[in-house]
Design an enzyme around this catalytic site. Structure first.
Site, PDB file in Angstrom:
ATOM      1  N   ARG A   1      -0.060   6.182   9.831  1.00  0.00           N
ATOM      2  CA  ARG A   1       0.900   5.988   8.524  1.00  0.00           C
ATOM      3  C   ARG A   1       2.148   6.752   8.649  1.00  0.00           C
ATOM      4  NH1 ARG A   1      -0.423   7.140   3.260  1.00  0.00           N
ATOM      5  NH2 ARG A   1      -2.488   6.252   3.512  1.00  0.00           N
TER       6      ARG A   1
ATOM      7  N   LYS B   1       1.060   7.862  -4.050  1.00  0.00           N
ATOM      8  CA  LYS B   1       1.156   7.101  -5.268  1.00  0.00           C
ATOM      9  C   LYS B   1       0.949   8.229  -6.445  1.00  0.00           C
ATOM     10  CE  LYS B   1      -0.643   2.733  -4.342  1.00  0.00           C
ATOM     11  NZ  LYS B   1      -1.747   2.003  -4.223  1.00  0.00           N
TER      12      LYS B   1
ATOM     13  N   GLU C   1      -3.599  -1.972  -3.487  1.00  0.00           N
ATOM     14  CA  GLU C   1      -4.412  -2.070  -4.786  1.00  0.00           C
ATOM     15  C   GLU C   1      -3.257  -2.023  -5.960  1.00  0.00           C
ATOM     16  OE1 GLU C   1      -6.517   1.760  -5.162  1.00  0.00           O
ATOM     17  OE2 GLU C   1      -7.246   1.246  -7.102  1.00  0.00           O
TER      18      GLU C   1
HETATM   19  P1  ATP Z   1      -1.919   6.086  -1.706  1.00  0.00           P
HETATM   20  O1  ATP Z   1      -2.435   6.753  -0.743  1.00  0.00           O
HETATM   21  O2  ATP Z   1      -0.567   6.627  -1.927  1.00  0.00           O
HETATM   22  O3  ATP Z   1      -2.459   5.760  -3.314  1.00  0.00           O
HETATM   23  P2  ATP Z   1      -2.741   3.448  -0.660  1.00  0.00           P
HETATM   24  O4  ATP Z   1      -2.749   3.570   0.878  1.00  0.00           O
HETATM   25  O5  ATP Z   1      -3.942   3.872  -1.201  1.00  0.00           O
HETATM   26  O6  ATP Z   1      -1.528   4.761  -1.135  1.00  0.00           O
HETATM   27  P3  ATP Z   1      -2.748   0.816  -0.993  1.00  0.00           P
HETATM   28  O7  ATP Z   1      -2.344   0.195  -2.055  1.00  0.00           O
HETATM   29  O8  ATP Z   1      -4.461   1.019  -0.855  1.00  0.00           O
HETATM   30  O9  ATP Z   1      -2.082   2.277  -1.217  1.00  0.00           O
HETATM   31  O10 ATP Z   1      -2.046   0.510   0.180  1.00  0.00           O
HETATM   32  C1  ATP Z   1      -1.901  -0.662   0.880  1.00  0.00           C
HETATM   33  C2  ATP Z   1      -1.773  -0.989   2.329  1.00  0.00           C
HETATM   34  O11 ATP Z   1      -0.651  -0.134   2.694  1.00  0.00           O
HETATM   35  C3  ATP Z   1      -2.984  -0.175   3.078  1.00  0.00           C
HETATM   36  O12 ATP Z   1      -3.390  -1.165   4.119  1.00  0.00           O
HETATM   37  C4  ATP Z   1      -2.524   0.759   3.515  1.00  0.00           C
HETATM   38  O13 ATP Z   1      -3.048   1.168   4.862  1.00  0.00           O
HETATM   39  C5  ATP Z   1      -0.990   0.741   3.667  1.00  0.00           C
HETATM   40  N1  ATP Z   1      -0.325   2.005   3.725  1.00  0.00           N
HETATM   41  C6  ATP Z   1      -0.204   2.843   2.464  1.00  0.00           C
HETATM   42  N2  ATP Z   1       0.448   3.910   2.691  1.00  0.00           N
HETATM   43  C7  ATP Z   1       1.108   3.824   3.943  1.00  0.00           C
HETATM   44  C8  ATP Z   1       1.907   4.624   4.670  1.00  0.00           C
HETATM   45  N3  ATP Z   1       2.596   5.857   4.370  1.00  0.00           N
HETATM   46  N4  ATP Z   1       2.130   4.015   6.053  1.00  0.00           N
HETATM   47  C9  ATP Z   1       1.679   2.929   6.547  1.00  0.00           C
HETATM   48  N5  ATP Z   1       0.931   2.227   5.831  1.00  0.00           N
HETATM   49  C10 ATP Z   1       0.610   2.604   4.508  1.00  0.00           C
HETATM   50 MG    MG Z   2      -5.616   2.641  -0.791  1.00  0.00          MG
END
Ligand code: ATP
Ligand code: MG
Length: 596
Positions: free
Chosen positions: A304, A314, A73
């Site tokens: 993750r 984030k 995102e």
């Molecule tokens: P946050 O929860 O910090 O806002 P997010 O997962 O919502 O992060 P996105 O931009 O939606 O952020 O993530 C893009 C991709 O990165 C998704 O497919 C998510 O599964 C992966 N991702 C995010 N954080 C992790 C992590 N700690 N380990 C592995 N993959 C991750």
């Molecule tokens: Mg997300």
């Protein structure tokens, strides 16, 4: 790290590029190889770019047809957790000769910005991956998503709900109690269709209505209790401008985007396990309607990355920036990829890290030292050696002629003779480390103290004669004499056997530079576990010093990395360096100082 499920079979993958470390098998590789053997996706044909032509009509199948995607995102900068997901998705596509799509999940108009889109693309490229022609935005599909929503309404599978947000929440039920049907659930199809069109035409304010799938309000899975799929938002979108005032929700958008792009394995993190039934429900229905072709993509979940000594949410990263606990998203202490890059961490180090930690279905914590070790390993191989005195004190060689200077030769890498040697100037006044002199030596100290001899590395043997002090008693210069026939590399040098060996730079030639010594951003392994994570910040995470560097470092290009002998790996800062005046950041020490 759980090793059972991820690391047990050390099989390598066919088609793995030779430049990459041999891939260790894991459950996702097993799924892909299984799908390939069974020909699950073999009937699929590939029609170039996705779009409203959703029946997969097109060109010949890929030889090994896997399609993965990385779907961030665009509402923040990528962090180390994303690096795991990027290496995984792009790495699988590379190893199996498929493609990984870069897709922005930009369904939320309020929070998204072009700045984030640019930085994300930059970070993925920096990690060494390439999406080729496959750059997509969920907002590319708003029209199709809207049409599909009408199709759901027309077939009695969706309805416009006009309950207030509070009513909807109250009727949703809980984990232990079923939800209750909305009073609007059975409203006539035509009425829902009409309302939905008027929602899209901008006739209603935000929140007046939502479009919901009609699944099952009594489902034990909350995600299946008539999830909302479109809501009214009178907001400007970074790509579609003011064209829409209804926006699709994530769960609905994500699975359809996957299907439209012919994704085969849709890989996400574990918190989406409970969303999988909805993912399948939406796609199966659309395939039943004849709007999507089978075989459909499937969702798989992995654990993750949880990394000690950092935060990877984030929301928290935004707070660190906004409340100025750090100097921006690219602060070298931040666990963001832009921060890592300024810190001197390398893409190769991240890729090796992703391989080393593997993927599994069980949550685990990885110690930050594992990441540092990967960076150190890579830089040990690739960073030329240079000399830097970080805490300088003068060394004066009383029997060396004042006007004289000469060159000594230092190897650029001790294990790589083909990298050659460089000349370093030697003169009467040198800078040495303050800790390399002791007026009264502790036991076992082999460096400079009155009466002791040491080798000035790559130079001469000197014997310490004493020191000069200021009125407060601080040592301001160390004094010594040198042995003219002791120069390194000459035959007579072998006549000198000394235990101490210290580094130095010639004072009149040295480059006095600002060097930032970074340490971990948090002082505890699990910030926020015991109290507010802000209180766990390490107050000593940044020290700025003026160091005396070997003259050649004046010309270091931004982003170039070096091992400063005895000190660790350093990078010329890509933001603050000026031509002829680089500023250096410490990426990582020579050994894991936190363990010892
Ligand atoms: P946050 O929860 O910090 O806002 P997010 O997962 O919502 O992060 P996105 O931009 O939606 O952020 O993530 C893009 C991709 O990165 C998704 O497919 C998510 O599964 C992966 N991702 C995010 N954080 C992790 C992590 N700690 N380990 C592995 N993959 C991750
Ligand atoms: Mg997300």
């Amino acid at each position: 790290m759980s090793s059972k499920s991820t690391r047990s079979e050390a099989t390598t993958t066919p088609g793995a590029s030779k430049a990459q470390p041999a891939a260790v098998s894991n459950f996702l590789r097993a799924v892909i190889e299984d799908d390939s053997r069974s020909g699950r996706y073999a009937s699929r044909t590939w029609g170039g770019k996705p779009g409203p032509a959703v029946t997969h009509a097109g060109a010949a199948p890929d030889p090994w047809p896997i399609r993965t995607r990385f779907p961030p995102e665009p509402n923040g900068y990528l962090h180390f957790g994303h690096a795991k997901s990027i290496c995984l998705n792009f790495g699988l596509a590379r190893d199996y000769g498929g493609a990984c799509h870069m897709r922005f999940d930009d369904t939320n108009p309020a929070k998204e910005e072009q700045e984030y889109v640019d930085s994300i693309l930059d970070a993925v490229r920096w990690l060494g991956f390439d999406w080729g022609e496959h750059l997509y935005y969920a907002s590319d599909y708003f029209d199709v998503l809207y049409q599909f929503a009408e199709a759901f309404i027309e077939r009695g599978c969706a309805y416009v709900d006009s309950q207030s947000a509070e009513e909807m929440r109250a009727n949703r039920g809980t984990l232990t109690e079923p939800g209750r049907n909305s009073a609007y659930r059975e409203r006539p199809l035509q009425e829902s269709l009409d309302l939905f069109r008027r929602m899209a035409a901008g006739e209603f304010p935000d929140g007046a209505h939502v479009l919901r799938l009609k699944i099952d309000m009594a489902s034990p899975n909350m995600n299946m209790r008539d999830p909302a799929i479109f809501r009214i938002r009178h907001a400007h979108h970074h790509r579609t401008g003011n064209r829409w005032c209804v926006y699709p929700l994530y769960d609905y958008t994500h699975c359809i985007s996957d299907a439209l792009e012919n994704i085969t394995q849709s890989i996400c993190t574990l918190e989406f396990v409970d969303h999988r039934p909805l993912y399948d429900w939406v796609l199966e229905k659309l395939a039943d309607f004849g709007l999507l072709a089978r075989p459909l993509p499937r969702q798989y979940e992995f654990a993750r990355l949880n990394l000690s000594y950092v935060v990877l949410s984030k929301r928290k990263l935004i707070q660190l920036v906004e409340d100025k606990h750090v100097e921006g998203w690219d602060d070298p202490r931040m666990p963001t990829l832009v921060g890592a890059r300024r810190r001197g961490f390398t893409p190769e180090g991240f890729r090796a890290f992703a391989e080393r930690i593997g993927v599994s279905k069980a949550d685990s914590w990885i110690d930050f030292s594992v990441l540092e070790e990967c960076m150190r390993d890579h830089m040990n191989e690739t960073a030329p050696r240079r000399i830097a005195v970080l805490d300088p004190v003068k060394l004066v060689i009383d029997n060396y002629p004042e006007a004289q200077e000469e060159a000594c030769e230092a190897p650029n890498h001790p294990q790589k003779p083909d990298w050659g040697k460089r000349e370093v100037p030697f003169s009467r006044e040198l800078w040495i480390e303050r800790e390399d002199f002791a007026e009264t030596p502790p036991k076992g100290y082999f460096r400079l103290f009155p009466g002791n001899k040491v080798r000035l590395r790559y130079g001469f043997v000197v014997e310490c004669t004493g020191c000069d002090k200021d009125d407060a008693g601080n040592v301001i210069a160390v004094r010594c004499t040198y042995f003219p026939d002791s120069k390194s590399g000459t035959d007579s040098a072998n006549n000198y056997k000394v235990k101490g060996n210290i580094h130095w730079v010639s004072a009149p030639h040295a480059y006095a530079a600002s060097v930032r010594l970074y340490d971990r951003l948090f002082k505890v392994p699990n910030p926020g576990a015991e109290r507010d994570y802000i209180e766990d910040l390490n107050p000593d995470s940044k020290h700025v010093i003026t160091a005396q560097l070997e003259a050649s470092l004046r010309d270091a290009a931004p982003d170039s990395r070096f091992q400063f002998e005895r000190h660790g790996y350093f990078v010329a800062d890509r933001v603050d360096s000026r031509p002829g005046a680089p500023v250096f950041n410490r990426a990582v020490g020579l050994k894991d100082s936190w363990k010892s």
